[in-house]
Enzyme design. Structure first.
Site, PDB file in Angstrom:
ATOM      1  N   GLY A 132       0.758  -1.239   0.000  1.00 51.64           N
ATOM      2  CA  GLY A 132       0.000   0.000   0.000  1.00 51.64           C
ATOM      3  C   GLY A 132       0.789   1.291   0.000  1.00 51.64           C
ATOM      4  N   CYS A 139      10.755  -2.958  -8.934  1.00 48.56           N
ATOM      5  CA  CYS A 139      11.878  -2.805  -7.993  1.00 48.56           C
ATOM      6  C   CYS A 139      13.021  -3.735  -8.395  1.00 48.56           C
ATOM      7  CB  CYS A 139      11.432  -3.068  -6.553  1.00 48.56           C
ATOM      8  SG  CYS A 139      10.695  -4.697  -6.271  1.00 48.56           S
TER       9      CYS A 139
END
Length: 443
Positions: free
Chosen positions: A262, A380
């Site tokens: 989140g 990432c």
């Protein structure tokens, strides 16, 4: 440290068995262990954390040391003995405050306690040899020196050159403070910094990334008032750029298609300053529960969750979003410094499979962007297949054009930026490895 040191080492052993032998995720297993042993003193919990993380970070190097001094190679050892030796070698090589003799003695006790009395002499002999010879150790290549798989180093060498690949690998072994982003719509950053310092926490603002700081000097995050009150969110500086690059405007509808836990959705809600709506989706209730925890903690009213598989088209959402954040499942090679067990799990074939999955998801979720709206594609990781090649694929195969991002980036990062994308590399940039590309949907 308490006198009950063997129990502390047992916690380390059990975590390593779960991660290295049963292949569970290190950050989850360690978090569960620390929550279970909240009653331990802060220094004992710090020992557990450092010993687990250090053993995982240096596992390749540690195995090279064991294979040098043990007649039985690590691959042939019994799992319990293998993990006792690994954690003990880490202590001998890298934890100077723990005497080698104590490491050896505790390892022997642990072997006996786990019903391996017959191998306690073997454990003692190997560790005392390592202790005696540690000053003469020479690493035969960069893989051993930086404890990184050879195939991974070779891949980065092809992409970035030898010097940069070794800089990346070395950066993963450096200490990493916890970084947080200030939720400015809840509390001004300077006010929150003052509250953190009043609680005895060291705060260091990022010189590169606005709204980001590193914090030290606390035991447990849930005891940090600014965190429990939603004034800060744990987020790496690189990840914080994703929502920043989206140029979110008041009243926008933002769809985060793979949102757990989140961080980016919270950032989007914060940037909206109480207006608009963020919908954060993920594939399972377990994942959206993580987002819900953050929503409840921060108290944002302009964010909701939805369990949805991003590979499946939602007809009701077609051309509804002003911004789609697509931070997609990836190999995670940019965050090895925080999740060292990625080195154990990832393969070249898996990277190819993930790049294919990303295109499958992109072909679906890009349909949710309004004409003229914004798509932010990020990962990432630091591989070309998952990053540059997929960004090129979006432009070539989907109805999107590049959106210039240089003006949105911090000054220090502009030199690393291409027209609509940036690849951040650990060791070269003060953050995790991260890729961001931004597109505008053609009208």
């Amino acid at each position: 440290m308490t006198d009950n040191t063997t129990n502390i080492r047992e916690v380390v052993l059990d975590v390593l068995l779960e991660v290295l032998e049963n292949h569970n995720l290190s950050h989850i297993v360690l978090k569960q262990a620390l929550e279970k042993y909240l009653f331990l003193e802060r220094q004992d919990r710090a020992f557990i954390t450092r010993c687990v993380e250090g053993t995982l970070e240096y596992r390749i190097q540690i195995d090279a040391v064991l294979d040098r001094f043990s007649k039985v190679k690590t691959a042939k050892m019994k799992p319990v003995i293998r993990e006792i030796l690994r954690m003990s070698v880490y202590q001998i090589l890298y934890m100077e405050r723990v005497p080698d003799s104590a490491v050896c003695n505790e390892a022997v006790k642990l072997a006996k306690k786990r019903k391996f009395q017959g191998l306690s002499g073997f454990v003692n002999g190997v560790l005392r040899t390592v202790s005696r010879e540690k000053g003469k150790l020479v690493w035969k290549d960069a893989s051993e020196r930086y404890s990184i798989p050879r195939w991974m180093l070779s891949m980065w060498e092809e992409m970035y050159g030898k010097e940069t690949s070794e800089t990346i690998a070395a950066s993963f072994l450096e200490e990493r403070p916890l970084t947080v982003r200030f939720n400015e719509s809840i509390s001004p950053a300077e006010k929150t910094i003052g509250e953190l310092r009043d609680q005895g926490i060291t705060v260091e603002k990022s010189g590169t990334f606005p709204g980001i700081a590193s914090i030290r000097g606390f035991d447990y995050l849930d005891r940090v008032c600014a965190f429990t009150e939603g004034k800060i969110t744990v987020q790496d500086p690189s990840s914080s750029l994703a929502a920043q690059m989206a140029s979110i405007a008041p009243g926008d509808f933002v769809l985060d298609v793979c949102g757990a836990p989140g961080g980016k959705a919270m950032h989007a809600a914060d940037l909206l300053k109480g207006t608009g709506m963020v919908e954060a989706r993920d594939v399972s209730g377990r994942k959206t529960d993580l987002i819900e925890e953050n929503i409840m903690r921060c108290g944002f009213r302009n964010i909701r969750t939805n369990v949805w598989d991003a590979t499946v088209l939602d007809p009701s959402m077609v051309e509804q979003a002003d911004v789609v954040l697509a931070d997609l499942p990836c190999s995670g090679l940019g965050i090895i410094g925080k999740k060292p067990d990625i080195k154990e799990r990832m393969t070249r074939d898996e990277i190819k499979n993930l790049a294919k999955l990303q295109r499958e998801i992109l072909s679906v979720v890009t349909q949710y962007v309004k004409p003229g709206g914004t798509l932010v594609y990020s990962t990432c990781t630091i591989t070309e297949e998952e990053n540059e090649e997929n960004a090129d694929w979006i432009e070539k195969h989907l109805a999107f054009e590049k959106k210039r991002i240089a003006d949105l980036l911090p000054e220090a990062l502009k030199i690393s930026c291409e027209e609509n994308r940036i690849q951040l590399l650990p060791g070269l940039h003060p953050c995790d490895g991260f890729f961001i590309s931004v597109f505008k949907k053609k009208k």
